[in-house]
Design a protein around this motif. Structure first.
Motif, PDB file in Angstrom:
ATOM      1  N   ALA A 296      65.118  -8.023  25.461  1.00 50.35           N
ATOM      2  CA  ALA A 296      63.725  -7.543  25.503  1.00 50.35           C
ATOM      3  C   ALA A 296      63.536  -6.378  24.532  1.00 50.35           C
ATOM      4  CB  ALA A 296      63.369  -7.122  26.919  1.00 50.35           C
ATOM      5  N   LEU A 297      64.553  -5.513  24.492  1.00 48.00           N
ATOM      6  CA  LEU A 297      64.467  -4.351  23.595  1.00 48.00           C
ATOM      7  C   LEU A 297      64.440  -4.805  22.129  1.00 48.00           C
ATOM      8  CD1 LEU A 297      64.495  -1.272  23.235  1.00 48.00           C
ATOM      9  CD2 LEU A 297      66.989  -1.353  23.357  1.00 48.00           C
ATOM     10  N   TYR A 298      65.284  -5.763  21.802  1.00 44.83           N
ATOM     11  CA  TYR A 298      65.310  -6.263  20.424  1.00 44.83           C
ATOM     12  C   TYR A 298      63.963  -6.915  20.058  1.00 44.83           C
ATOM     13  CZ  TYR A 298      66.629  -8.830  16.240  1.00 44.83           C
ATOM     14  OH  TYR A 298      66.660  -9.329  14.962  1.00 44.83           O
ATOM     15  N   ALA A 299      63.413  -7.648  21.003  1.00 45.59           N
ATOM     16  CA  ALA A 299      62.103  -8.277  20.752  1.00 45.59           C
ATOM     17  C   ALA A 299      61.057  -7.190  20.456  1.00 45.59           C
ATOM     18  CB  ALA A 299      61.691  -9.103  21.955  1.00 45.59           C
ATOM     19  N   GLN A 300      61.176  -6.080  21.174  1.00 45.95           N
ATOM     20  CA  GLN A 300      60.268  -4.945  20.966  1.00 45.95           C
ATOM     21  C   GLN A 300      60.501  -4.345  19.565  1.00 45.95           C
ATOM     22  OE1 GLN A 300      60.673  -2.485  24.483  1.00 45.95           O
ATOM     23  NE2 GLN A 300      59.585  -0.794  23.495  1.00 45.95           N
TER      24      GLN A 300
ATOM     25  N   GLU B 169      68.836  -2.343   9.571  1.00 45.34           N
ATOM     26  CA  GLU B 169      69.916  -2.956  10.360  1.00 45.34           C
ATOM     27  C   GLU B 169      69.887  -2.385  11.773  1.00 45.34           C
ATOM     28  OE1 GLU B 169      73.585  -3.473   8.319  1.00 45.34           O
ATOM     29  OE2 GLU B 169      74.805  -3.246  10.124  1.00 45.34           O
ATOM     30  N   VAL B 170      70.135  -3.226  12.732  1.00 44.25           N
ATOM     31  CA  VAL B 170      70.101  -2.790  14.129  1.00 44.25           C
ATOM     32  C   VAL B 170      71.286  -3.393  14.871  1.00 44.25           C
ATOM     33  CG1 VAL B 170      68.884  -3.247  16.303  1.00 44.25           C
ATOM     34  CG2 VAL B 170      67.602  -2.419  14.354  1.00 44.25           C
ATOM     35  N   TRP B 171      71.982  -2.536  15.604  1.00 43.35           N
ATOM     36  CA  TRP B 171      73.012  -3.029  16.540  1.00 43.35           C
ATOM     37  C   TRP B 171      72.572  -2.621  17.947  1.00 43.35           C
ATOM     38  CZ3 TRP B 171      78.674  -1.381  14.870  1.00 43.35           C
ATOM     39  CH2 TRP B 171      78.881  -1.674  13.517  1.00 43.35           C
TER      40      TRP B 171
ATOM     41  N   THR C 197      61.222   5.980  16.246  1.00 41.21           N
ATOM     42  CA  THR C 197      60.533   5.146  17.247  1.00 41.21           C
ATOM     43  C   THR C 197      61.545   4.244  17.945  1.00 41.21           C
ATOM     44  OG1 THR C 197      58.699   5.101  15.688  1.00 41.21           O
ATOM     45  CG2 THR C 197      58.555   3.580  17.531  1.00 41.21           C
ATOM     46  N   LEU C 198      62.440   3.659  17.152  1.00 38.43           N
ATOM     47  CA  LEU C 198      63.445   2.768  17.736  1.00 38.43           C
ATOM     48  C   LEU C 198      64.340   3.530  18.710  1.00 38.43           C
ATOM     49  CD1 LEU C 198      64.577   0.598  14.644  1.00 38.43           C
ATOM     50  CD2 LEU C 198      62.756   0.128  16.271  1.00 38.43           C
ATOM     51  N   LYS C 199      64.690   4.728  18.324  1.00 37.44           N
ATOM     52  CA  LYS C 199      65.575   5.531  19.184  1.00 37.44           C
ATOM     53  C   LYS C 199      64.887   5.829  20.526  1.00 37.44           C
ATOM     54  CE  LYS C 199      68.369   9.682  19.367  1.00 37.44           C
ATOM     55  NZ  LYS C 199      67.976  11.040  19.658  1.00 37.44           N
ATOM     56  N   THR C 200      63.624   6.220  20.449  1.00 40.56           N
ATOM     57  CA  THR C 200      62.864   6.510  21.674  1.00 40.56           C
ATOM     58  C   THR C 200      62.800   5.267  22.558  1.00 40.56           C
ATOM     59  OG1 THR C 200      61.536   8.035  20.372  1.00 40.56           O
ATOM     60  CG2 THR C 200      60.632   7.387  22.506  1.00 40.56           C
ATOM     61  N   GLU C 201      62.565   4.122  21.945  1.00 46.12           N
ATOM     62  CA  GLU C 201      62.472   2.876  22.722  1.00 46.12           C
ATOM     63  C   GLU C 201      63.824   2.531  23.355  1.00 46.12           C
ATOM     64  OE1 GLU C 201      60.789  -0.118  20.196  1.00 46.12           O
ATOM     65  OE2 GLU C 201      58.781   0.753  20.303  1.00 46.12           O
ATOM     66  N   PHE C 202      64.901   2.791  22.609  1.00 47.35           N
ATOM     67  CA  PHE C 202      66.245   2.532  23.152  1.00 47.35           C
ATOM     68  C   PHE C 202      66.482   3.408  24.381  1.00 47.35           C
ATOM     69  CE2 PHE C 202      70.757   3.850  23.289  1.00 47.35           C
ATOM     70  CZ  PHE C 202      71.367   2.614  23.461  1.00 47.35           C
ATOM     71  N   GLU C 203      66.137   4.684  24.238  1.00 45.02           N
ATOM     72  CA  GLU C 203      66.386   5.610  25.350  1.00 45.02           C
ATOM     73  C   GLU C 203      65.519   5.296  26.563  1.00 45.02           C
ATOM     74  OE1 GLU C 203      68.042   9.344  22.715  1.00 45.02           O
ATOM     75  OE2 GLU C 203      65.910   9.253  23.208  1.00 45.02           O
ATOM     76  N   SER C 204      64.298   4.887  26.308  1.00 42.54           N
ATOM     77  CA  SER C 204      63.433   4.609  27.462  1.00 42.54           C
ATOM     78  C   SER C 204      63.667   3.221  28.057  1.00 42.54           C
ATOM     79  CB  SER C 204      61.955   4.820  27.106  1.00 42.54           C
ATOM     80  OG  SER C 204      61.676   4.263  25.879  1.00 42.54           O
ATOM     81  N   ALA C 205      64.485   2.410  27.368  1.00 45.44           N
ATOM     82  CA  ALA C 205      64.798   1.086  27.932  1.00 45.44           C
ATOM     83  C   ALA C 205      65.856   1.180  29.013  1.00 45.44           C
ATOM     84  CB  ALA C 205      65.281   0.151  26.826  1.00 45.44           C
ATOM     85  N   ALA C 206      66.533   2.324  29.079  1.00 38.98           N
ATOM     86  CA  ALA C 206      67.602   2.498  30.070  1.00 38.98           C
ATOM     87  C   ALA C 206      67.010   2.613  31.465  1.00 38.98           C
ATOM     88  CB  ALA C 206      68.403   3.744  29.727  1.00 38.98           C
ATOM     89  N   LYS C 207      67.601   1.840  32.389  1.00 44.24           N
ATOM     90  CA  LYS C 207      67.106   1.906  33.775  1.00 44.24           C
ATOM     91  C   LYS C 207      68.205   2.479  34.665  1.00 44.24           C
ATOM     92  CE  LYS C 207      64.341  -2.188  32.987  1.00 44.24           C
ATOM     93  NZ  LYS C 207      64.468  -3.642  32.987  1.00 44.24           N
TER      94      LYS C 207
END
Lengths: 152, 335
Positions: free
Chosen positions: A32-36, A79-81, A142-152
């Motif tokens: 889901a995060l990658y799709a975002q 590039e994204v991992w 932006t990607l970093k923020t989304e990564f951090e907020s994807a954590a549950k």
């Protein structure tokens, strides 16, 4: 009798602590995060497991899940991992591989693609529990923020 | 009884089929095979000529024919542009028939310059059609190069036309940087020199196109040639059993009003590379000539920016290599 009670209490504590730690274990939906992410990235191509091993050294035995994507346009540095490491040791190895990759991309762009070099220099790594991200993009913050907020 | 008859019939059929196949092959091996290195060639101006024959059949015993010799005539595989137009050139020998389209665009350079971009910037040559399956060709092979090869890598990831060979390619890299160890390749988590990466990969053969970035950065072409020899020497020393296929470097795309200085350097390097490969007996795939347009630049339809190759250009690259290896097999020079 006291000893038995002490052992029972100890066991209760251990079980309780491990249950708590399971509760606190970070969970992330990487797909889901990658799709975002794709909304902010150029056309990307995901690496197969064989390519991950050949080109970045990422061994399938070191992760539970990995999404590694590079720009389809070979002249863009994006590039994204997104990786969930097997354990802390694997996480350390992945971190080292990501550093090597940044160095590699730096060499590729340094004297050749100045605009992409700037993008690589802004690239960063982020971690949440056993989750790891390497983010190289003009939209890196932006990607970093989304990564951090994807954590549950 | 019935089973015996069926078995006998199948056996007879196999003998007929295999016998027929081997007799054709033996005959062709004995007489030689025709091979034309283009399926189409358009000369730019009248007076140009080119040898298109590379087969093993004796060239003077082949029946050569041009449907219109006033446009393009043919003698012993050498085509000559005589007038503006298009025609078909054919070659016949012991039941083998090959043909190619041949044409000529203009009577003079002035006439050529007056033609529209769609004609002048189109490729001058189209390689012969190959029936080789590319996947076995590229199995256990590595494609070595710079950003041009790297773009092919991404295209291959999308299409899987070549069965995913290994790409030892690095954006922006030059021969000079590989030679000095200033740039390393990344393979399976290790940073390695080009020759060590080839060894680590375990491939049997490499297809190498390098030198484009040296043309940009190094003034003297002779210095690039020297570096090229040193790099090939180091690859050979470390990988004595790996077959090295050298490739000429592709021309740069320019609009017709722009300077051709860089392409002149590329041509000079490619001329040297052809001589070097011939002297060394190293296989050389002359990729560049199939990308040229009528100005000697990269053909419009294969260009991605100035020096890179687009997806159709990558597809053709694979076909050029396959056609070359098919020719090698025809010549019994399978390496």
């Amino acid at each position: 009798m006291k000893k038995i009670i002490a052992v029972i209490l100890l066991l209760t504590m251990v079980i309780g602590i491990s249950a708590c730690s399971r509760d606190k274990e970070v969970q992330m939906d990487l797909d889901a995060l990658y799709a975002q992410f794709l909304e902010k990235l150029p056309a990307m191509i995901q690496l197969s497991e064989a390519d991950m091993l050949d080109y970045i050294g990422l061994d399938a035995t070191s992760f539970d899940q990995a999404i590694v994507a590079i720009s389809l346009d070979g002249l863009l540095a994006d590039e994204v991992w997104l990786v969930r490491a097997k354990d802390q040791n694997a996480l350390s190895q992945i971190r080292e591989l990501a550093k090597m990759r940044i160095q590699y991309k730096t060499e590729e762009t340094e004297n050749y693609l100045p605009e992409q070099y700037a993008v690589v220099k802004q690239g960063l790594m982020a971690e949440k529990g056993l989750y790891f991200a390497l983010l190289v993009s003009p939209e890196v913050m932006t990607l970093k923020t989304e990564f951090e907020s994807a954590a549950k | 009884m019935k089973r015996r008859w069926i078995g006998l019939s199948v056996g007879m059929l196999l003998i007929v089929l295999l016998g027929g196949y081997s007799s054709v092959s033996a005959e062709q091996m004995e007489c030689g095979k025709i091979y034309l290195n283009v399926s189409r060639i358009d000369f730019s101006i009248v007076g140009e000529s080119e040898n298109i024959y590379e087969g093993t059949a004796p060239v003077d015993q082949i029946q050569w024919k041009s449907e219109d010799p006033t446009v393009v005539s043919v003698e012993n595989g050498v085509l000559m542009a005589n007038g503006v137009g298009k025609t078909i050139v054919s070659a016949d020998y012991h039941g083998q028939h090959w043909q190619c389209e041949a044409g000529c665009l203009a009577n003079s350079l002035e006439d050529l310059a007056a033609l529209p971009d769609s004609i002048v910037l189109a490729p001058k040559r189209i390689p012969c059609k190959t029936y080789y399956d590319p996947i076995p060709i590229f199995k256990n092979s590595a494609l070595v190069g710079d950003s041009i090869t790297n773009m092919w890598k991404n295209h291959e990831r999308e299409t899987n036309q070549l069965g995913h060979p290994l790409f030892l390619a690095k954006v922006g890299v030059s021969l000079t940087e590989f030679n000095t160890g200033n740039r390393l390749l990344s393979l399976r988590g290790k940073s390695l020199s080009l020759w060590d990466a080839i060894e680590e990969s375990g491939v049997d053969r490499i297809f190498m196109m390098l030198g484009q970035n040296d043309v940009t950065r190094v003034e003297n072409v002779a210095v690039i040639c020297q570096t090229y020899q040193e790099v090939v020497g180091k690859i050979r020393e470390k990988n004595p059993n790996v077959v090295i296929y050298l490739e000429t470097i592709t021309p740069e795309f320019h609009h017709r009003w722009q300077s051709n200085a860089r392409n002149e350097k590329i041509n000079e390097f490619n001329r040297w590379l052809r001589e070097y490969a011939a002297e060394e007996g190293t296989p050389l795939i002359d990729v560049a000539k199939y990308y040229e347009n009528h100005l000697g630049y990269m053909a419009n339809e294969y260009a991605w920016g100035d020096i890179h190759i687009n997806n159709p250009g990558c597809d053709m690259w694979g076909e050029i290599i396959a056609a070359y290896l098919e020719l090698k097999e025809i010549r019994s020079e399978v390496l």
